[in-house]
Design an enzyme around this catalytic site. Structure first.
Site, short mmCIF file in Angstrom:
data_model
loop_
_atom_site.label_atom_id
_atom_site.label_comp_id
_atom_site.label_asym_id
_atom_site.label_seq_id
_atom_site.Cartn_x
_atom_site.Cartn_y
_atom_site.Cartn_z
N MET A 80 -4.83 10.57 -15.41
CA MET A 80 -4.94 11.69 -16.35
C MET A 80 -5.87 12.73 -15.76
SD MET A 80 -7.01 11.75 -19.89
CE MET A 80 -8.41 12.37 -18.96
N ASN A 81 -5.49 14.02 -15.89
CA ASN A 81 -6.50 15.04 -15.59
C ASN A 81 -6.66 16.02 -16.75
OD1 ASN A 81 -4.00 15.54 -13.86
ND2 ASN A 81 -4.96 17.49 -13.48
N ASP A 82 -6.43 17.29 -16.58
CA ASP A 82 -6.90 18.29 -17.55
C ASP A 82 -6.45 18.06 -18.99
OD1 ASP A 82 -7.12 19.24 -14.98
OD2 ASP A 82 -5.98 21.06 -15.32
N TYR A 102 2.36 21.86 -14.97
CA TYR A 102 0.92 22.04 -14.82
C TYR A 102 0.27 22.51 -16.13
CZ TYR A 102 0.40 21.12 -9.79
OH TYR A 102 0.30 20.52 -8.57
N SER A 103 -1.03 22.70 -16.06
CA SER A 103 -1.82 22.90 -17.28
C SER A 103 -1.45 24.15 -18.07
CB SER A 103 -3.31 22.98 -16.92
OG SER A 103 -3.76 21.70 -16.59
N ASP A 160 -2.09 27.85 -15.35
CA ASP A 160 -2.95 27.42 -16.45
C ASP A 160 -3.05 28.47 -17.57
OD1 ASP A 160 -3.32 25.38 -14.64
OD2 ASP A 160 -5.27 26.10 -13.96
#
Ligand code: FRU
Length: 468
Positions: free
Chosen positions: A39-41, A100-101, A160
């Site tokens: 997991m990231n952002d 992506y974020s 993002d």
């Protein structure tokens, strides 16, 4: 890879991973963390129709930075979270190398995700599309496709989107790198979320006289707070200073006047948002009662990430606790969301010489400490020193074994510390500073206070509150 062929693999990985991760003594007991994979952002953090929604960058298939999907949790109170269906998978030509974020908005009652479709080419170059997806009644999301291509003058690193509404218009900030490899924050505007026009650069190299601002700025978030505007973002490539910006990837904030008419952000200097070892890509949401709540990723993709022991148990990284933000006296203050006091079990108090203090079980613990000089040993794997300089946090490098140090400098009057098996979050002077770090002690981790000075302690063990 197409949707039908990937579904079974992902679901299988989740089912296999869950018991493994949950059996790991380092798996958090009250912070959101992935049940399997990396997991990231935090993404799409929003209060919508009576619940908080927190999406997250997630590779459910293994512990590498690839196959970025959006996982999804929701909560009525920021304490009890539940799993929601996987929201996005990288299964379209325009997002094939990662969803992506990005962020979430309430578009006339429809929960709408704004994210970056990342696309890589064989020659090593890449492009980025800003895309939309809308929630269906069954909690899944339908992609609407790209709404914004790469703007001219920038490399493929434009991503993002953080989107919000103001006076009936939609606004979007994007992290970007210009063709001269300098980090920027871009602003766009739209009447309908579909057709976007550029309002220019609002921060980064060359804006407000800023130079040496690094090569890429990620995950911007711009919002009004207590009579000012705050921009949070993650500049990559800032020069390390003796006591600041010691992580390869820092998170920063700046404040100032944001003028919607001219789309200009007249801001002050950059400040580090968190002085610990692990804190990145934070995102904020507005609570129903108007509080600005922040959640960050307690993980940093620097050279040590792949050596973290949880990898052997099939999961990596966790979120920070939710934090309330305030702006006062030219500073950004962060305190644990007040809802978290629901986790506290019986309160205990103690006062005396530090070295006489009882050892505490750091597994699930909150403590408040009044002291001028003290050392705190968090189960042998992390060590805090408080003296007249401020705070030093030390731990051994997973790679070389050498001692690494992070600093918070200033007059420390009060500490509030939240521990959860393999993480600590240290709130200094009721939110003036924060140090967030992972650590991997043997459990049960005995926390010891050392030193000859007097300390006062108030502490609680915290209830386990796993994602359902
Ligand atoms: C920040 C980041 C974002 C990107 C995402 C990909 O950690 O690099 O800029 O959208 O992670 O997972």
């Amino acid at each position: 890879m197409t949707l039908p062929s990937r579904w079974p693999a992902i679901l299988q990985a989740v089912m296999k991973g869950q018991p493994r991760a949950l059996a790991d003594s380092h798996y958090p007991q009250w912070h959101p963390a992935p049940v399997t994979g990396l997991m990231n952002d935090p993404n799409g953090f929003i209060w919508f129709a009576g619940r908080y929604h927190l999406f997250y960058q997630w590779n459910p298939l293994d512990c590498e930075h690839r196959f970025k999907c959006w996982g999804h949790w929701s909560s009525a109170d920021l304490v009890h979270w539940r799993h929601e269906p996987l929201a996005l998978m990288p299964d379209e030509a325009y997002d094939r190398n990662g969803c992506y974020s990005g962020s979430a908005v309430d578009n006339q009652g429809v929960l709408t995700l704004c994210y970056t479709g990342n696309v890589k080419f064989d020659d090593g170059s890449r492009t980025a599309w800003q895309c939309l997806a809308v929630e269906q009644p069954d909690g899944t999301f339908t992609k609407l496709g790209p709404v914004l291509a790469l703007p001219e003058g920038y490399t493929g690193h434009v991503r993002d989107p953080k989107v919000w509404q103001h006076d009936g218009e939609w606004y979007m900030v994007l992290g970007a790198q210009d063709v001269q490899k300098r980090g920027k924050v871009l602003l766009f505007k739209s009447a309908d979320l579909h057709a976007w026009t550029s309002c220019g650069e609002i921060a980064g190299h060359g804006v407000n006289g800023l130079t040496d601002a690094g090569y890429m700025w990620e995950c911007p978030d711009l919002f009004a707070l207590d009579g000012t505007h705050v921009l949070i973002c993650c500049p990559q490539g800032l020069a390390r200073e003796p006591h600041r910006y010691l992580n390869t990837y820092p998170a920063t904030w700046m404040s100032g006047e944001f003028d919607y008419a001219s789309a200009a952000f007249d801001h002050g200097e950059l400040h580090e948002l968190d002085a610990g070892f692990e804190f990145y890509a934070p995102q904020t949401a507005l609570a129903e009662d108007g509080r600005r709540i922040l959640i960050g990723w307690m993980g940093v993709p620097d050279g040590e990430e792949m050596l973290q022991p949880t990898r052997a148990h099939g999961w990596m990284h966790q979120m920070t606790c939710p934090r309330e933000l305030r702006y006062r006296d030219g500073r950004l203050w962060q305190t644990p969301a007040r809802e978290l006091t629901a986790l506290r079990e019986d309160e205990q108090r103690w006062q005396g010489h530090a070295s006489d203090a009882p050892d505490l079980d750091a597994t699930r613990l909150e403590f408040e400490l009044g002291a001028s000089h003290v050392n705190v040993d968090f189960g042998g794997a992390l060590r805090l020193t408080l003296d007249e300089q401020g705070i030093r946090l030390e731990r051994a490098s997973l790679k070389t074994g050498e001692t690494l140090t992070r600093y918070w400098q200033g007059d420390v009057r009060h500490l509030r510390v939240l521990c959860d098996r393999s993480s600590v979050e240290i709130f200094i002077n009721h939110g003036e500073g924060v140090m967030s770090s992972r650590y991997f002690p043997d459990h049960p981790a005995r926390m010891r206070f050392e030193g000859a000075s007097d300390i006062t302690l108030r502490y609680w063990s915290l209830r386990a509150c796993m994602i359902e």
